[in-house]
Design an enzyme around this catalytic site. Structure first.
Site, short mmCIF file in Angstrom:
data_model
loop_
_atom_site.label_atom_id
_atom_site.label_comp_id
_atom_site.label_asym_id
_atom_site.label_seq_id
_atom_site.Cartn_x
_atom_site.Cartn_y
_atom_site.Cartn_z
CE LYS A 80 -31.78 14.01 -22.17
NZ LYS A 80 -30.85 14.83 -22.95
CG HIS A 129 -16.55 -8.25 -14.23
ND1 HIS A 129 -15.68 -7.29 -14.87
CD2 HIS A 129 -16.80 -7.53 -13.15
CE1 HIS A 129 -15.49 -6.36 -14.11
NE2 HIS A 129 -16.18 -6.42 -13.08
N1 CP Z 1 -14.97 -6.33 -8.75
C1 CP Z 1 -15.79 -5.39 -9.04
O1 CP Z 1 -16.62 -5.39 -10.33
O2 CP Z 1 -16.02 -4.39 -8.29
P1 CP Z 1 -17.06 -3.08 -8.65
O3 CP Z 1 -18.52 -3.46 -8.82
O4 CP Z 1 -16.95 -1.79 -7.51
O5 CP Z 1 -16.59 -2.39 -9.98
#
Ligand code: CP
Length: 315
Positions: A80, A129
């Site tokens: 939205k 990450h």
């Molecule tokens: N390693 C990892 O980030 O896996 P997913 O994308 O499944 O979370």
């Protein structure tokens, strides 16, 4: 209040303390079963995930907490037009900590500026990450007994591979490490990783295209998937996707104690025939993901280790 948006958000000492806490949890998980009783983790996943979302949820449950969230932008009011900033403010009323994955680089950082609770970057586009990095460090330390003086080969999609960018960012901080970046020309490590992370460090690196030639010298091999979802052009993806495959023949070129890591999911870059090889460490990474995320949640919530009485973060 502290967040984990990029690997450098934790000092070297704090990183080591999280790894040590995860090690302690791994040998006696039941001692931590009530550490986070009553705490709530929100998983805000605007992009698909199996391991990261489920392991954050499992980690919270293993600590005695509860979870809520969504596993796709289409399940949220983002459809939205609600902003990440407003979502972060709203979820702060319902939860104690947020794990956020977003296709846009910088979205979890933005969320952290508006949230009243700690935010963990669970993957932002092709950028970072950092919780995967802690898993990778834990696994390398288990297999090699150290994080320094290693020749680490990164192979595959090094341009979009956020796990590679984050792990390099951490490994440059240990002395004597050398990186061998193995990729096609189009998927080389981004310039900003070279300029901002590698050049200012004492680490050395080389960029090559041939996997077989470079396997014998590696102490650690980190394979990655060519990421279909990050390509603008399907033709380019189809041309590059099968470019590297690690199979039993190529494993003969690796040293007997060189672990093979992969953040998963894999497509065809690691043949299933090597899953039983003792050097295959990718399912160990998955198991370590639970312990690292338990340690990370405890750390950011300021919860003391019931075994040692200590907290990881002192400020
Ligand atoms: N390693 C990892 O980030 O896996 P997913 O994308 O499944 O979370």
């Amino acid at each position: 209040m502290r967040h984990l948006i990029e690997p450098a958000d934790f000092s070297d000492a704090e990183t080591l303390a999280v790894l040590n806490l995860a090690d302690r949890i791994s040998v006696n998980p039941s001692a931590y079963a009530h550490v986070a009783d009553g705490k709530v983790l929100a998983t805000l996943f605007y992009e698909p995930s199996t391991r990261t979302r489920l392991s954050f949820e499992s980690a919270t449950l293993h600590l005695g907490g509860r979870t809520l969230g969504f596993s796709g932008a289409e399940q949220s009011s983002a459809t939205k037009g609600e902003t990440v900033a407003d979502t972060a403010r709203v979820v702060s009323c319902y939860a104690d900590i947020i794990a956020m994955r977003h296709p846009k680089e910088g979205a979890p950082l933005l969320a952290s500026r508006y949230a009243a609770i700690p935010v963990i970057n669970a993957g932002d586009g092709g950028h970072n990450h950092p919780s995967q990095t802690l898993i990778d460090l834990m696994t390398i330390r288990q297999r090699k007994g150290r994080l320094d003086h290693l020749t680490v080969g990164f192979c595959g999609d090094l341009k979009f591979g956020r796990t590679v960018h984050s792990l390099v960012n951490r490994l440059v901080r240990y002395p004597g490490n050398h990186f061998c970046f193995i990729s096609p020309e189009e998927l080389r490590v981004p310039g900003y990783v070279i300029e901002d992370t590698l050049v200012p460090s004492s680490a050395t690196f080389e960029e090559v295209t041939n996997l077989e030639e470079n396997l014998p010298k590696l102490d650690v091999l980190y394979m990655t998937r060519v990421q279909k979802e990050r390509f603008f052009n399907e033709e380019d993806y189809l041309r590059l996707k099968g470019i590297y495959t690690l199979d039993a023949e190529k494993m003969k070129l690796l040293q007997p104690d060189t672990p093979v890591l992969h953040p998963l999911p894999r497509v065809d870059e690691i043949a299933m025939e090597i899953d039983q090889d003792p050097r295959a460490a990718y399912f160990t990474q998955v198991q370590n993901g639970l312990y690292i995320r338990m340690a990370l949640i405890m750390t950011l919530l300021g919860l003391a280790d019931p075994v040692t009485g200590e907290k990881v973060l002192t400020c």
